[in-house]
Scaffold this active site. Structure first.
Site, PDB file in Angstrom:
ATOM      1  CG  ASP A  20      -1.763   1.219   1.350  1.00 17.74           C
ATOM      2  OD1 ASP A  20      -1.880   1.955   0.354  1.00 17.74           O
ATOM      3  OD2 ASP A  20      -2.302   1.463   2.446  1.00 17.74           O
ATOM      4  CB  SER A  21       3.354   2.312  -2.288  1.00 20.63           C
ATOM      5  OG  SER A  21       2.811   2.152  -3.588  1.00 20.63           O
ATOM      6  CG  ASP A  59       0.684   8.778  -6.441  1.00 23.25           C
ATOM      7  OD1 ASP A  59       0.099   7.872  -7.043  1.00 23.25           O
ATOM      8  OD2 ASP A  59       0.090   9.686  -5.833  1.00 23.25           O
TER       9      ASP A  59
END
Length: 287
Positions: A161-162, A164
């Site tokens: 879950d990063s 941009d």
């Protein structure tokens, strides 16, 4: 760049030139710089509390479930029996909250490089951060790639879950990181990562999928709709190790669990892999 002008927060990012997203601010709750990035939390007029990292919206209380539920449950329900799950990033706790809804999962490890995100989320986003309360959760404040290098053939599902691919998150969108996830997966495992927007980032999505397709058994792209992300849509890259595709769930939520979801369903699981013609052609070269 001023983020709040005349009482409005304005999101203007280098990855979506020529467009912006604005939310009316009721009250700034926290604004400081951590060792890694600018962290802003504000109460909005219409979307509840909002978490912003380096000027980009990460979470709003109004629509976060559309992202958190899909990035977690697409890989988890596609796996027949996930026991050990790794979450990379996800400092707001939302993915942990969703993973914890799977009673068969025995261990949930989160690697978050910026402890500041965890701290503000626990204070201002308790509906997400309650994921940290589950006894199966353990948190590592460290680089996810380093942790995976030290824990190979270990996980049934890895969820990244990063933010941009700008600044500290840029390495999470590169082939070496996907190779690290592959090595850390058990046979039959699944990775699911934030996959950017089909309306804006096909030039990022297609080369990455082509590259990792040489390593993973299957690579697919699914998506969800979420109003406060650029163009109202965000995708997920879902890849497997030693197993087939993930378009049909292997398991289904109980009626009680499904009643608690605000976005995910078995029907939507399958539908999320059906891409508009332009995106299907561009990403996979299929007519």
């Amino acid at each position: 760049m001023d983020l709040i002008i005349d009482g409005w927060f304005h999101e203007r990012g280098v990855l979506w030139p020529g467009q912006a997203m604005s939310l009316k601010v009721k009250k700034v709750l926290d604004h400081h710089r951590s060792d890694f990035q600018d962290i802003l939390v504000f109460e909005s007029e219409s979307h509840g509390n909002v978490l912003v990292l380096d000027g980009v919206i990460q979470v709003t209380e109004r629509d976060e479930h559309a992202y958190q539920e899909m990035i977690a449950h697409l890989p988890l329900y596609a796996h027949p029996n996930p026991k050990k799950v790794l979450v990379i990033g996800g400092g707001d706790g939302g993915v942990l909250r969703e993973v914890a809804k799977h009673p068969g999962v025995e261990e949930i490890i989160e690697c978050e490089i910026d402890e500041g995100v965890i701290n503000v989320s626990k204070k201002y986003l308790p509906s997400l951060a309650k994921g940290y309360d589950d006894p199966r959760v353990s948190v590592k404040i460290m680089d996810g790639a380093k942790f995976m290098d030290e824990n190979q053939d270990s996980f049934d599902v890895i969820i990244t879950d990063s933010s941009d691919p700008v600044g500290p998150a840029s390495v999470l969108f590169e082939t070496p990181f996907y190779n690290a996830m592959y090595k850390s997966l058990r046979e039959g495992g699944i990775v699911c990562t934030q996959g950017e927007c089909m309306w804006l980032h096909l030039d990022l999505i297609r080369p990455l999928i082509d590259s990792i397709g040489k390593t993973y058994s299957t690579v697919e792209y699914a998506y969800t709709t979420i109003p406060t992300y650029p163009s109202g849509q965000i995708g997920f890259i879902i890849a497997t190790k030693g197993r087939g595709e993930c378009k049909k769930p292997e398991r289904q939520p109980s009626e009680e669990v499904q009643d608690g979801f605000q976005y995910y369903s078995t029907e939507l699981h399958e539908a999320s892999f059906v891409l508009p013609a332009f995106a299907r052609r561009s990403i996979f070269g299929k007519k």
